[in-house]
Scaffold this active site. Structure first.
Site, PDB file in Angstrom:
ATOM      1  CE  LYS A   9       9.281   3.131  -7.038  1.00  0.00           C
ATOM      2  NZ  LYS A   9       9.470   4.604  -7.271  1.00  0.00           N
ATOM      3  CE1 TYR A  49       8.957   3.408 -12.723  1.00  0.00           C
ATOM      4  CE2 TYR A  49      10.761   1.967 -12.083  1.00  0.00           C
ATOM      5  CZ  TYR A  49       9.640   2.720 -11.752  1.00  0.00           C
ATOM      6  OH  TYR A  49       9.211   2.767 -10.444  1.00  0.00           O
ATOM      7  CG  ASN A 112       9.353   7.408  -4.867  1.00  0.00           C
ATOM      8  OD1 ASN A 112       9.750   6.278  -5.144  1.00  0.00           O
ATOM      9  ND2 ASN A 112       8.771   8.208  -5.743  1.00  0.00           N
ATOM     10  CG  HIS A 115       5.258   1.498  -9.636  1.00  0.00           C
ATOM     11  ND1 HIS A 115       5.430   2.491 -10.570  1.00  0.00           N
ATOM     12  CD2 HIS A 115       4.347   0.641 -10.171  1.00  0.00           C
ATOM     13  CE1 HIS A 115       4.670   2.242 -11.630  1.00  0.00           C
ATOM     14  NE2 HIS A 115       4.008   1.114 -11.409  1.00  0.00           N
ATOM     15  CD  GLU A 126       2.793  -0.056 -14.432  1.00  0.00           C
ATOM     16  OE1 GLU A 126       3.263   1.032 -14.806  1.00  0.00           O
ATOM     17  OE2 GLU A 126       2.141  -0.184 -13.364  1.00  0.00           O
TER      18      GLU A 126
END
Ligand code: UDP
Ligand code: MG
Length: 149
Positions: A9, A49, A112, A115, A126
């Site tokens: 990310k 998402y 965080n 992914h 994905e």
């Protein structure tokens, strides 16, 4: 062989964690099949998402993902989806064990770092979304040193 979609990310890219994260997957024995640094727009992030669109954190999550470039990857190997999730650690870094990526590098859920697909089916969705051009077909010459057969 199973594949997982793994994305570093924007915070992971900005913080210079790309090399360390890739090393963890390489060192485990997984094979890199796709890799690109990309900035995605809001519509694309919302599609990635889509399953979370009703959640209260959705807008902040999308804003986070479009806040800078991300490293999109496809990793391949036996049980890479479930094992990738273990390498990544729990969603909330407060619950991520030390030794996991989030356990070692993150404090908050909204920062965080990484992914990873949560199931083989979501991985396929994905990978198709992020790599419509397809990924690279190759076999590591180390394969017999990682797998019994
Ligand atoms: N997230 C958040 N707050 C929450 C739950 C999730 O900010 O309460 C963010 C977090 O960055 C997480 C992402 O939304 O990684 C996707 O949520 P998911 O439940 O799919 O967690 P993951 O599969 O990434 O562990
Ligand atoms: Mg998820």
């Amino acid at each position: 062989m199973e594949q997982s979609f793994i994305m570093i990310k924007p915070d992971g890219v900005q913080r210079g964690l790309v090399g360390d994260i890739i090393s963890r997957f390489e060192n485990k024995g997984f094979s890199l099949k796709g890799l690109k640094l990309v900035s995605v727009d809001r519509a694309f992030a919302e599609k990635h998402y889509a399953d979370l669109s009703a959640r209260p954190f959705f807008n902040a999550l999308v804003q986070y993902i479009i806040s800078g470039p991300v490293v999109a990857m496809v990793w391949e190997g036996k049980s890479v989806v479930a094992t990738g999730r273990k390498i990544i650690g729990a969603t909330n870094p407060s619950d991520s064990a030390p030794g996991t990526i989030r356990g070692d590098f993150a404090i908050e859920m909204g920062r965080n770092v990484i992914h990873g697909s949560d199931a083989v089916e979501s991985a396929a969705r994905e990978i198709a979304l992020w790599f419509p051009e397809g990924v690279v077909g190759w076999t590591s010459s180390l394969h017999p040193w990682v797998y019994e057969k």
